[in-house]
Enzyme design. Structure first.
Site, PDB file in Angstrom:
ATOM      1  N   TYR A 175      -1.753  -0.553  10.969  1.00  0.00           N
ATOM      2  CA  TYR A 175      -1.886  -1.206   9.654  1.00  0.00           C
ATOM      3  C   TYR A 175      -0.688  -0.869   8.759  1.00  0.00           C
ATOM      4  O   TYR A 175      -0.008  -1.767   8.247  1.00  0.00           O
ATOM      5  CB  TYR A 175      -3.191  -0.763   8.968  1.00  0.00           C
ATOM      6  CG  TYR A 175      -3.233  -1.076   7.480  1.00  0.00           C
ATOM      7  CD1 TYR A 175      -3.207  -2.390   7.023  1.00  0.00           C
ATOM      8  CD2 TYR A 175      -3.278  -0.052   6.528  1.00  0.00           C
ATOM      9  CE1 TYR A 175      -3.233  -2.680   5.647  1.00  0.00           C
ATOM     10  CE2 TYR A 175      -3.307  -0.332   5.166  1.00  0.00           C
ATOM     11  CZ  TYR A 175      -3.281  -1.644   4.729  1.00  0.00           C
ATOM     12  OH  TYR A 175      -3.289  -1.923   3.383  1.00  0.00           O
ATOM     13  N   LYS A 177       2.344  -3.277   7.272  1.00  0.00           N
ATOM     14  CA  LYS A 177       2.625  -3.443   5.834  1.00  0.00           C
ATOM     15  C   LYS A 177       4.062  -3.005   5.532  1.00  0.00           C
ATOM     16  O   LYS A 177       4.753  -3.637   4.718  1.00  0.00           O
ATOM     17  CB  LYS A 177       1.630  -2.633   4.986  1.00  0.00           C
ATOM     18  CG  LYS A 177       0.205  -3.139   5.000  1.00  0.00           C
ATOM     19  CD  LYS A 177       0.013  -4.521   4.404  1.00  0.00           C
ATOM     20  CE  LYS A 177       0.214  -4.590   2.899  1.00  0.00           C
ATOM     21  NZ  LYS A 177      -0.152  -5.927   2.357  1.00  0.00           N
ATOM     22  N   THR A 207       0.817  -1.212   0.000  1.00  0.00           N
ATOM     23  CA  THR A 207       0.000   0.000   0.000  1.00  0.00           C
ATOM     24  C   THR A 207       0.857   1.271   0.000  1.00  0.00           C
ATOM     25  O   THR A 207       1.997   1.259   0.484  1.00  0.00           O
ATOM     26  CB  THR A 207      -0.901   0.012   1.254  1.00  0.00           C
ATOM     27  OG1 THR A 207      -1.467   1.295   1.435  1.00  0.00           O
ATOM     28  CG2 THR A 207      -0.112  -0.312   2.529  1.00  0.00           C
ATOM     29  N   ASP A 208       0.279   2.358  -0.478  1.00  0.00           N
ATOM     30  CA  ASP A 208       0.987   3.649  -0.412  1.00  0.00           C
ATOM     31  C   ASP A 208       1.064   4.176   1.018  1.00  0.00           C
ATOM     32  O   ASP A 208       1.819   5.104   1.311  1.00  0.00           O
ATOM     33  CB  ASP A 208       0.318   4.688  -1.326  1.00  0.00           C
ATOM     34  CG  ASP A 208      -1.128   5.025  -0.940  1.00  0.00           C
ATOM     35  OD1 ASP A 208      -1.695   4.356  -0.047  1.00  0.00           O
ATOM     36  OD2 ASP A 208      -1.694   5.960  -1.542  1.00  0.00           O
ATOM     37  N   GLU A 209       0.267   3.562   1.939  1.00  0.00           N
ATOM     38  CA  GLU A 209       0.227   4.082   3.310  1.00  0.00           C
ATOM     39  C   GLU A 209       1.556   3.906   4.041  1.00  0.00           C
ATOM     40  O   GLU A 209       1.807   4.552   5.052  1.00  0.00           O
ATOM     41  CB  GLU A 209      -0.935   3.445   4.091  1.00  0.00           C
ATOM     42  CG  GLU A 209      -2.255   3.687   3.380  1.00  0.00           C
ATOM     43  CD  GLU A 209      -3.498   3.363   4.194  1.00  0.00           C
ATOM     44  OE1 GLU A 209      -3.456   3.410   5.414  1.00  0.00           O
ATOM     45  OE2 GLU A 209      -4.528   3.077   3.549  1.00  0.00           O
TER      46      GLU A 209
HETATM   47  P1  NAD Z   1      -9.468  -7.402   2.220  1.00  0.00           P
HETATM   48  O1  NAD Z   1      -9.458  -7.132   3.680  1.00  0.00           O
HETATM   49  O2  NAD Z   1     -10.701  -7.125   1.432  1.00  0.00           O
HETATM   50  O3  NAD Z   1      -9.119  -8.949   1.966  1.00  0.00           O
HETATM   51  C1  NAD Z   1      -8.100  -9.614   2.649  1.00  0.00           C
HETATM   52  C2  NAD Z   1      -8.236 -11.108   2.378  1.00  0.00           C
HETATM   53  O4  NAD Z   1      -7.165 -11.777   3.074  1.00  0.00           O
HETATM   54  C3  NAD Z   1      -9.554 -11.708   2.884  1.00  0.00           C
HETATM   55  O5  NAD Z   1     -10.083 -12.579   1.908  1.00  0.00           O
HETATM   56  C4  NAD Z   1      -9.132 -12.474   4.133  1.00  0.00           C
HETATM   57  O6  NAD Z   1      -9.965 -13.603   4.391  1.00  0.00           O
HETATM   58  C5  NAD Z   1      -7.711 -12.888   3.775  1.00  0.00           C
HETATM   59  N1  NAD Z   1      -6.895 -13.119   4.988  1.00  0.00           N
HETATM   60  C6  NAD Z   1      -6.772 -12.302   6.063  1.00  0.00           C
HETATM   61  N2  NAD Z   1      -5.971 -12.855   6.983  1.00  0.00           N
HETATM   62  C7  NAD Z   1      -5.545 -14.033   6.461  1.00  0.00           C
HETATM   63  C8  NAD Z   1      -4.695 -15.063   6.943  1.00  0.00           C
HETATM   64  N3  NAD Z   1      -4.122 -14.967   8.147  1.00  0.00           N
HETATM   65  N4  NAD Z   1      -4.455 -16.131   6.148  1.00  0.00           N
HETATM   66  C9  NAD Z   1      -5.038 -16.227   4.930  1.00  0.00           C
HETATM   67  N5  NAD Z   1      -5.886 -15.303   4.435  1.00  0.00           N
HETATM   68  C10 NAD Z   1      -6.142 -14.216   5.197  1.00  0.00           C
HETATM   69  O7  NAD Z   1      -8.214  -6.625   1.645  1.00  0.00           O
HETATM   70  P2  NAD Z   1      -8.043  -5.853   0.253  1.00  0.00           P
HETATM   71  O8  NAD Z   1      -8.571  -4.489   0.400  1.00  0.00           O
HETATM   72  O9  NAD Z   1      -8.514  -6.708  -0.853  1.00  0.00           O
HETATM   73  O10 NAD Z   1      -6.450  -5.739   0.196  1.00  0.00           O
HETATM   74  C11 NAD Z   1      -5.662  -6.782  -0.369  1.00  0.00           C
HETATM   75  C12 NAD Z   1      -4.209  -6.413  -0.278  1.00  0.00           C
HETATM   76  O11 NAD Z   1      -3.977  -5.202  -0.989  1.00  0.00           O
HETATM   77  C13 NAD Z   1      -3.724  -6.175   1.154  1.00  0.00           C
HETATM   78  O12 NAD Z   1      -2.434  -6.702   1.269  1.00  0.00           O
HETATM   79  C14 NAD Z   1      -3.722  -4.669   1.283  1.00  0.00           C
HETATM   80  O13 NAD Z   1      -2.749  -4.251   2.204  1.00  0.00           O
HETATM   81  C15 NAD Z   1      -3.368  -4.252  -0.131  1.00  0.00           C
HETATM   82  N6  NAD Z   1      -3.881  -2.932  -0.542  1.00  0.00           N
HETATM   83  C16 NAD Z   1      -5.198  -2.606  -0.361  1.00  0.00           C
HETATM   84  C17 NAD Z   1      -5.656  -1.374  -0.797  1.00  0.00           C
HETATM   85  C18 NAD Z   1      -7.113  -0.985  -0.667  1.00  0.00           C
HETATM   86  O14 NAD Z   1      -7.469   0.162  -0.965  1.00  0.00           O
HETATM   87  N7  NAD Z   1      -8.002  -1.869  -0.264  1.00  0.00           N
HETATM   88  C19 NAD Z   1      -4.784  -0.471  -1.410  1.00  0.00           C
HETATM   89  C20 NAD Z   1      -3.442  -0.840  -1.576  1.00  0.00           C
HETATM   90  C21 NAD Z   1      -2.998  -2.087  -1.146  1.00  0.00           C
HETATM   91  P1  TYD Z   2     -10.759   3.930   4.449  1.00  0.00           P
HETATM   92  O1  TYD Z   2     -11.747   3.563   3.397  1.00  0.00           O
HETATM   93  O2  TYD Z   2     -10.852   3.285   5.796  1.00  0.00           O
HETATM   94  O3  TYD Z   2      -9.304   3.736   3.818  1.00  0.00           O
HETATM   95  P2  TYD Z   2      -7.854   4.222   4.386  1.00  0.00           P
HETATM   96  O4  TYD Z   2      -7.984   4.579   5.812  1.00  0.00           O
HETATM   97  O5  TYD Z   2      -7.032   2.999   4.175  1.00  0.00           O
HETATM   98  O6  TYD Z   2      -7.446   5.375   3.523  1.00  0.00           O
HETATM   99  O7  TYD Z   2     -10.846   5.493   4.687  1.00  0.00           O
HETATM  100  C1  TYD Z   2     -10.706   6.403   3.607  1.00  0.00           C
HETATM  101  C2  TYD Z   2     -10.774   7.801   4.182  1.00  0.00           C
HETATM  102  O8  TYD Z   2     -12.082   8.017   4.706  1.00  0.00           O
HETATM  103  C3  TYD Z   2      -9.834   7.991   5.363  1.00  0.00           C
HETATM  104  O9  TYD Z   2      -9.335   9.351   5.312  1.00  0.00           O
HETATM  105  C4  TYD Z   2     -10.717   7.821   6.581  1.00  0.00           C
HETATM  106  C5  TYD Z   2     -12.058   8.320   6.100  1.00  0.00           C
HETATM  107  N1  TYD Z   2     -13.244   7.669   6.683  1.00  0.00           N
HETATM  108  C6  TYD Z   2     -14.297   8.447   7.188  1.00  0.00           C
HETATM  109  O10 TYD Z   2     -14.242   9.680   7.145  1.00  0.00           O
HETATM  110  N2  TYD Z   2     -15.387   7.813   7.697  1.00  0.00           N
HETATM  111  C7  TYD Z   2     -15.471   6.452   7.750  1.00  0.00           C
HETATM  112  O11 TYD Z   2     -16.503   5.915   8.270  1.00  0.00           O
HETATM  113  C8  TYD Z   2     -14.399   5.666   7.241  1.00  0.00           C
HETATM  114  C9  TYD Z   2     -14.459   4.167   7.289  1.00  0.00           C
HETATM  115  C10 TYD Z   2     -13.311   6.319   6.701  1.00  0.00           C
END
Ligand code: NAD
Ligand code: TYD
Length: 362
Positions: A168, A172, A143-145
Site C-alpha cells: 500500500y 502511494k 499518506t504519512d505511510e
Molecule cells: P477508502 O478505502 O475508504 O475509499 C476509497 C474510495 O476510492 C472508495 O469510495 C472506492 O470506491 C474508491 N475507489 C477505489 N478504487 C477506485 C478506482 N479504481 N476508481 C475509482 N474509484 C475507486 O479510503 P480512505 O480511507 O477514504 O482514503 C482516501 C484517500 O486518503 C486515499 O488516497 C488514502 O491513501 C488517503 N489517506 C487515507 C488515510 C486514512 O487513515 N484512511 C490517511 C491518509 C491518507
Molecule cells: P489500520 O487501521 O489498518 O491502519 P494502518 O495500517 O494504515 O495504520 O491499522 C492501524 C493499526 O492497528 C496498525 O498498527 C495495525 C493495527 N491493527 C490491529 O492491531 N488489528 C487489526 O485488526 C487491524 C485492522 C489493525
C-alpha cells in the site's frame, strides 16, 4: 488569508464515496454552492453512497460511476466536463489487503493516478514550454505511510525521505512521485498532502477503530496485532477534510503539506480507551469490554511508529486540529451506535445492492 484559487468552479473529487472522500465532498458541496462538485467513484467494497445521503439531492452535486484505471474513460470524462480542478482521493487503502492483493494497489493507486494526471495535462494543455496554467489545480491526497517507520524518536517532516514498506505505502509513494514528476516535467499545477491515520464516522469496519467498535458492540474478539505496541498518530476525519479545503485553496503549486494531529497512541492504548468509553455507553461493567482483547499474529512488515509534524501547515496556512482524541473517539462511538443501519449495511454488503443499480457505467 484570502484563498488564492477562488476561480475553480468545476471540481472533480475522486473516491468521494469512501471514508475521507465523503467528508470532503460534503464539505465542498455545502460550503461552495457556487461550485459544481463531481464525485467520481468506482464503488468498490469501500465506496458507499449511503455516506452522502444528505447531499445527494443538492443541485451542485453530481455522481459519476467509473474506474480511474480506465484511461479512455477518464480522458473522455475530462474532455466532456472540462474540470478546473481535481482532488484525488480514490485509492485502495487497506494495508492488509495490499499484502494479499498487491497488484490491485498498483493498478488503482499508481496507474489510476497516472491516468488522471494524463487527462488533466491534456485538457489544461500543460507543457514545460508554457507557463503553469492559472485557475487549475491537481491535488493529490496521500499518506504519512510513504515515509516508512520511526523508532522511539523522530517525526516525519516534508523533508523526510520516502521509505515505504507495505505494498500500500509503496503504491502511494509511487503515485506521489508521479505527481511531482508531472509538476516538474509538464508544469502541471500540483499539490500533495500526506496525512496521518484518520478516524471518525463512515470509516469502513476493516480498519482498527471501526472494526473494534463493531466487535465490542457485538461482543466479538478484538484482534490486536503483535503486542499492540505499534504507534499511530490519529486525526479526526473532519479535521483532515478542513485541511484539504485550506490546502486546495491556498497552497502554492508544487508544494507538499504534512497533516496530522500530534496525537500518538499505541494500538493497545487506543483499544483500552475505546473499551472504557463503550463500557459506559453500552451500560456494561467497567472492564467488561477489555476482556475481548485478543493478541493475534503480527502483520508482515508492520511499521512500528508513525508521527507527523504538521508545523508547516499550521504556520503557513493557519490550520490546526479541532478535537482532542478522547472527544473525537467519543463522537465516533456515538455515530456508530446511532447509525446501526449503516453498520448493518456495510457488514452485510447490502449497501452495494441498494445503490449500484441506480447508476449506469458511462
Ligand atoms: P477508502 O478505502 O475508504 O475509499 C476509497 C474510495 O476510492 C472508495 O469510495 C472506492 O470506491 C474508491 N475507489 C477505489 N478504487 C477506485 C478506482 N479504481 N476508481 C475509482 N474509484 C475507486 O479510503 P480512505 O480511507 O477514504 O482514503 C482516501 C484517500 O486518503 C486515499 O488516497 C488514502 O491513501 C488517503 N489517506 C487515507 C488515510 C486514512 O487513515 N484512511 C490517511 C491518509 C491518507
Ligand atoms: P489500520 O487501521 O489498518 O491502519 P494502518 O495500517 O494504515 O495504520 O491499522 C492501524 C493499526 O492497528 C496498525 O498498527 C495495525 C493495527 N491493527 C490491529 O492491531 N488489528 C487489526 O485488526 C487491524 C485492522 C489493525
Amino acid at each position: 488569508m484570502e484563498p488564492i484559487n477562488t476561480e475553480m468552479k468545476k471540481i472533480l473529487i475522486t473516491g468521494g464515496a469512501g471514508f475521507i472522500g465523503s467528508h470532503v465532498v460534503r464539505l465542498f458541496v455545502n460550503k461552495y454552492p457556487e461550485c459544481e462538485i463531481y464525485n467520481f467513484d468506482k464503488l468498490t467494497y469501500a465506496g458507499n453512497l449511503e455516506n452522502l445521503k444528505d447531499v445527494e439531492s443538492k443541485p451542485n452535486y453530481h455522481f459519476i460511476k467509473g474506474d480511474i484505471v480506465d484511461a479512455d474513460f477518464v480522458l473522455a470524462l475530462f474532455k466532456e466536463h472540462q474540470f478546473e480542478a481535481v482532488i484525488h482521493l480514490a485509492a485502495e487503502s487497506h494495508v492488509d489487503r495490499s499484502i494479499s492483493h498487491p497488484l490491485e494497489f498498483v493498478m488503482t493507486n499508481v496507474i489510476g493516478t497516472v491516468n488522471l494526471l494524463n487527462a488533466a495535462r491534456a485538457i489544461w494543455n500543460c507543457s514545460k514550454d508554457r507557463p503553469v496554467p492559472t485557475g487549475k489545480r491537481f491535488y493529490h491526497v496521500s499518506t504519512d505511510e510513504v515515509y516508512g517507520s520511526l523508532g522511539a524518536d523522530g517525526i516525519f517532516t516534508e523533508q523526510t525521505s520516502y521509505d515505504p514498506h507495505s505494498p500500500y505505502s509503496a503504491s502511494k509513494a509511487a503515485s506521489d512521485h508521479f505527481v511531482r514528476a508531472y509538476h516538474d516535467t509538464y508544469n502541471l499545477p500540483c499539490v500533495i498532502s500526506n496525512c496521518s491515520n484518520n478516524y471518525g464516522p463512515n470509516h469502513f469496519p476493516e480498519k482498527l477503530i471501526p472494526l473494534c467498535i463493531y466487535n465490542i458492540k457485538n461482543r466479538k474478539p478484538l484482534p490486536i496485532y503483535g503486542k499492540g505496541e505499534n504507534v499511530r498518530d490519529w486525526l479526526y476525519v473532519e479535521d483532515h477534510a478542513r485541511a484539504i479545503d485550506i490546502i486546495f485553496h491556498k497552497a502554492a503549486n508544487g508544494s507538499t503539506y504534512n497533516v496530522g494531529g500530534h496525537n500518538e497512541w499505541t494500538n493497545i492504548e487506543v483499544i483500552r480507551l475505546l473499551c472504557r468509553i463503550m463500557d459506559r455507553k453500552l451500560g456494561r461493567l467497567e472492564g467488561e469490554n477489555e476482556k475481548l482483547i485478543t493478541f493475534v499474529k503480527d502483520r508482515a512488515g508492520h511499521d512500528l511508529r508513525y508521527a507527523i509534524d504538521s508545523t508547516k501547515l499550521q504556520q503557513d496556512l493557519g490550520w490546526k486540529p479541532s478535537l482532542q482524541f478522547e472527544e473525537g473517539l467519543e463522537k465516533t462511538v456515538d455515530w456508530y451506535l446511532a447509525n446501526e443501519e449503516w453498520l448493518h449495511h456495510v457488514t452485510s454488503g447490502q449497501y452495494q445492492q441498494y445503490y449500484t443499480n441506480q447508476y449506469v457505467n458511462r
